[in-house]
Motif scaffolding. Structure first.
Motif, PDB file in Angstrom:
ATOM      1  N   TYR A  70      -3.244   6.520  -7.285  1.00 48.41           N
ATOM      2  CA  TYR A  70      -2.968   5.182  -7.796  1.00 48.41           C
ATOM      3  C   TYR A  70      -1.487   4.836  -7.628  1.00 48.41           C
ATOM      4  O   TYR A  70      -1.131   3.677  -7.355  1.00 48.41           O
ATOM      5  CB  TYR A  70      -3.366   5.075  -9.265  1.00 48.41           C
ATOM      6  CG  TYR A  70      -4.858   5.207  -9.516  1.00 48.41           C
ATOM      7  CD1 TYR A  70      -5.781   4.912  -8.518  1.00 48.41           C
ATOM      8  CD2 TYR A  70      -5.345   5.649 -10.746  1.00 48.41           C
ATOM      9  CE1 TYR A  70      -7.141   5.039  -8.736  1.00 48.41           C
ATOM     10  CE2 TYR A  70      -6.701   5.774 -10.974  1.00 48.41           C
ATOM     11  CZ  TYR A  70      -7.598   5.474  -9.964  1.00 48.41           C
ATOM     12  OH  TYR A  70      -8.953   5.599 -10.176  1.00 48.41           O
ATOM     13  N   ARG A  71      -0.625   5.801  -7.790  1.00 50.99           N
ATOM     14  CA  ARG A  71       0.804   5.541  -7.621  1.00 50.99           C
ATOM     15  C   ARG A  71       1.147   5.228  -6.163  1.00 50.99           C
ATOM     16  O   ARG A  71       2.004   4.365  -5.899  1.00 50.99           O
ATOM     17  CB  ARG A  71       1.606   6.737  -8.143  1.00 50.99           C
ATOM     18  CG  ARG A  71       1.734   6.725  -9.663  1.00 50.99           C
ATOM     19  CD  ARG A  71       2.142   8.054 -10.253  1.00 50.99           C
ATOM     20  NE  ARG A  71       2.385   7.942 -11.691  1.00 50.99           N
ATOM     21  CZ  ARG A  71       1.434   7.826 -12.622  1.00 50.99           C
ATOM     22  NH1 ARG A  71       0.144   7.833 -12.260  1.00 50.99           N
ATOM     23  NH2 ARG A  71       1.749   7.724 -13.899  1.00 50.99           N
ATOM     24  N   LEU A  72       0.505   5.901  -5.245  1.00 53.58           N
ATOM     25  CA  LEU A  72       0.730   5.564  -3.839  1.00 53.58           C
ATOM     26  C   LEU A  72       0.315   4.131  -3.543  1.00 53.58           C
ATOM     27  O   LEU A  72       0.979   3.422  -2.769  1.00 53.58           O
ATOM     28  CB  LEU A  72      -0.041   6.524  -2.932  1.00 53.58           C
ATOM     29  CG  LEU A  72       0.450   7.964  -2.884  1.00 53.58           C
ATOM     30  CD1 LEU A  72      -0.464   8.807  -2.006  1.00 53.58           C
ATOM     31  CD2 LEU A  72       1.885   8.041  -2.372  1.00 53.58           C
ATOM     32  N   LEU A  73      -0.765   3.687  -4.183  1.00 55.60           N
ATOM     33  CA  LEU A  73      -1.201   2.303  -3.994  1.00 55.60           C
ATOM     34  C   LEU A  73      -0.212   1.310  -4.593  1.00 55.60           C
ATOM     35  O   LEU A  73      -0.223   0.129  -4.241  1.00 55.60           O
ATOM     36  CB  LEU A  73      -2.585   2.099  -4.618  1.00 55.60           C
ATOM     37  CG  LEU A  73      -3.743   2.838  -3.944  1.00 55.60           C
ATOM     38  CD1 LEU A  73      -5.041   2.568  -4.683  1.00 55.60           C
ATOM     39  CD2 LEU A  73      -3.879   2.452  -2.481  1.00 55.60           C
ATOM     40  N   CYS A  74       0.649   1.792  -5.493  1.00 53.22           N
ATOM     41  CA  CYS A  74       1.696   0.942  -6.078  1.00 53.22           C
ATOM     42  C   CYS A  74       3.018   1.059  -5.319  1.00 53.22           C
ATOM     43  O   CYS A  74       4.035   0.511  -5.762  1.00 53.22           O
ATOM     44  CB  CYS A  74       1.901   1.301  -7.539  1.00 53.22           C
ATOM     45  SG  CYS A  74       0.538   0.834  -8.620  1.00 53.22           S
ATOM     46  N   GLY A  75       3.013   1.780  -4.206  1.00 52.97           N
ATOM     47  CA  GLY A  75       4.215   1.868  -3.391  1.00 52.97           C
ATOM     48  C   GLY A  75       5.093   3.073  -3.618  1.00 52.97           C
ATOM     49  O   GLY A  75       6.206   3.144  -3.090  1.00 52.97           O
ATOM     50  N   TYR A  76       4.628   4.046  -4.407  1.00 53.82           N
ATOM     51  CA  TYR A  76       5.399   5.272  -4.588  1.00 53.82           C
ATOM     52  C   TYR A  76       5.522   5.995  -3.243  1.00 53.82           C
ATOM     53  O   TYR A  76       4.644   5.878  -2.382  1.00 53.82           O
ATOM     54  CB  TYR A  76       4.720   6.197  -5.589  1.00 53.82           C
ATOM     55  CG  TYR A  76       4.894   5.833  -7.044  1.00 53.82           C
ATOM     56  CD1 TYR A  76       5.337   6.775  -7.964  1.00 53.82           C
ATOM     57  CD2 TYR A  76       4.609   4.552  -7.518  1.00 53.82           C
ATOM     58  CE1 TYR A  76       5.485   6.470  -9.315  1.00 53.82           C
ATOM     59  CE2 TYR A  76       4.752   4.225  -8.860  1.00 53.82           C
ATOM     60  CZ  TYR A  76       5.193   5.182  -9.745  1.00 53.82           C
ATOM     61  OH  TYR A  76       5.338   4.869 -11.076  1.00 53.82           O
TER      62      TYR A  76
ATOM     63  N   THR B 296      -6.460  -4.203   5.597  1.00 53.75           N
ATOM     64  CA  THR B 296      -7.151  -5.048   4.609  1.00 53.75           C
ATOM     65  C   THR B 296      -6.651  -4.842   3.186  1.00 53.75           C
ATOM     66  O   THR B 296      -7.177  -5.450   2.253  1.00 53.75           O
ATOM     67  CB  THR B 296      -8.662  -4.772   4.654  1.00 53.75           C
ATOM     68  OG1 THR B 296      -8.883  -3.362   4.517  1.00 53.75           O
ATOM     69  CG2 THR B 296      -9.257  -5.254   5.974  1.00 53.75           C
ATOM     70  N   TYR B 297      -5.622  -4.002   2.997  1.00 50.87           N
ATOM     71  CA  TYR B 297      -5.132  -3.731   1.645  1.00 50.87           C
ATOM     72  C   TYR B 297      -3.615  -3.927   1.563  1.00 50.87           C
ATOM     73  O   TYR B 297      -2.897  -3.736   2.541  1.00 50.87           O
ATOM     74  CB  TYR B 297      -5.490  -2.310   1.210  1.00 50.87           C
ATOM     75  CG  TYR B 297      -6.976  -2.092   1.075  1.00 50.87           C
ATOM     76  CD1 TYR B 297      -7.654  -2.501  -0.061  1.00 50.87           C
ATOM     77  CD2 TYR B 297      -7.707  -1.508   2.111  1.00 50.87           C
ATOM     78  CE1 TYR B 297      -9.024  -2.316  -0.186  1.00 50.87           C
ATOM     79  CE2 TYR B 297      -9.081  -1.325   1.993  1.00 50.87           C
ATOM     80  CZ  TYR B 297      -9.729  -1.735   0.849  1.00 50.87           C
ATOM     81  OH  TYR B 297     -11.084  -1.562   0.736  1.00 50.87           O
ATOM     82  N   THR B 298      -3.173  -4.302   0.385  1.00 56.28           N
ATOM     83  CA  THR B 298      -1.745  -4.460   0.119  1.00 56.28           C
ATOM     84  C   THR B 298      -1.398  -3.729  -1.178  1.00 56.28           C
ATOM     85  O   THR B 298      -2.272  -3.330  -1.946  1.00 56.28           O
ATOM     86  CB  THR B 298      -1.357  -5.941  -0.027  1.00 56.28           C
ATOM     87  OG1 THR B 298      -2.141  -6.534  -1.086  1.00 56.28           O
ATOM     88  CG2 THR B 298      -1.610  -6.692   1.273  1.00 56.28           C
ATOM     89  N   ARG B 299      -0.116  -3.594  -1.434  1.00 54.29           N
ATOM     90  CA  ARG B 299       0.371  -2.857  -2.586  1.00 54.29           C
ATOM     91  C   ARG B 299      -0.131  -3.465  -3.892  1.00 54.29           C
ATOM     92  O   ARG B 299      -0.121  -4.682  -4.069  1.00 54.29           O
ATOM     93  CB  ARG B 299       1.895  -2.838  -2.590  1.00 54.29           C
ATOM     94  CG  ARG B 299       2.515  -2.087  -3.752  1.00 54.29           C
ATOM     95  CD  ARG B 299       4.020  -2.204  -3.751  1.00 54.29           C
ATOM     96  NE  ARG B 299       4.594  -1.653  -2.524  1.00 54.29           N
ATOM     97  CZ  ARG B 299       5.907  -1.615  -2.285  1.00 54.29           C
ATOM     98  NH1 ARG B 299       6.754  -2.115  -3.171  1.00 54.29           N
ATOM     99  NH2 ARG B 299       6.352  -1.099  -1.154  1.00 54.29           N
ATOM    100  N   ALA B 300      -0.549  -2.593  -4.800  1.00 49.74           N
ATOM    101  CA  ALA B 300      -0.974  -3.039  -6.133  1.00 49.74           C
ATOM    102  C   ALA B 300       0.254  -3.238  -7.009  1.00 49.74           C
ATOM    103  O   ALA B 300       1.243  -2.515  -6.900  1.00 49.74           O
ATOM    104  CB  ALA B 300      -1.910  -2.017  -6.762  1.00 49.74           C
TER     105      ALA B 300
END
Length: 216
Positions: free
Chosen positions: A73-79, A91-95
């Motif tokens: 989940y942190r990687l999806l937030c740009g960690y 098809t995905y961007t940073r949460a």
């Protein structure tokens, strides 16, 4: 602002894993300290010690699954991982938040499983490009699957899990240890890194710790 890294969740995992290992070690010390024939010695039978090792291992593997989930989940937030930013699939961007990242992955489901390395690898490939969950787990699929098979046998104790458990101990130790995973986890082996006589519980935990350090 410096980029956020996965070091925090990985360090928390490293610290938390020590607690169940220390619990098993403490139980061994109590048994040794209790005089032969005493109530304390009788209370810590080998069967009960094996149960403690099984509970310790269940806790360790649960912490591993938690690490995979929280770090993903942190990687999806740009960690970042290893000082590197991780790219997203088209098809995905940073949460914006961890909660948003979780909902992105859940996609309406109540929960997801993290014990199967192949499933986690596919999940990583769906959202991210060459992320640590894909690269690190891909390098250790068989190893993690064996560790998961030990966990499953403790949790379910079915004929199917016993068969996989026996296959795991034959592959790791060249022997069977009966129906209880605790007997295997309590047995000694030579640690593959330190060369010191170490219980299998610690050896398996160290394998997960090594993988966690690669994810950070």
């Amino acid at each position: 602002m410096a980029p956020r890294t996965l070091s925090g969740v990985c360090d928390s995992f490293l610290t938390a894993v020590n607690q169940p290992i220390q619990l098993a070690a403490a139980a061994e010390l109590v048994r040794l300290a209790a005089p032969v024939g005493s109530a304390g010695r009788r209370a810590f039978t080998f069967g009960k010690l094996e149960s403690i090792y099984e509970l310790a291992y269940l806790r360790i593997f649960a912490l591993w699954e938690k690490l995979l989930e929280e770090s993903f989940y942190r990687l999806l937030c740009g960690y970042t991982s290893g000082g590197n930013a991780i790219g997203f699939q088209p098809t995905y961007t940073r949460a914006a938040t961890l909660a948003a990242a979780e909902q992105m992955v859940l996609n309406g489901r109540a929960y997801l499983l993290w014990h199967n390395p192949n499933v986690v690898i596919a999940r990583s490939q769906k959202f991210l490009v060459s992320a640590p969950h894909e690269l690190v787990l891909s390098s250790a699929v068989n190893q993690i699957t064996r560790l998961a098979d030990v966990r499953h046998h403790i949790a379910h104790a079915s004929a199917g899990t016993m068969q996989k458990f026996h296959a795991t101990t034959m592959g790791l130790a060249g022997a069977r240890f009966g129906p209880r995973a605790g007997r295997f986890l309590r047995a000694y082996t030579v640690h593959p890194v330190s060369g010191v006589q170490t219980r299998w519980l610690t050896v398996l935990a160290d394998e997960l710790l090594s993988l966690a350090n690669q994810i950070r």
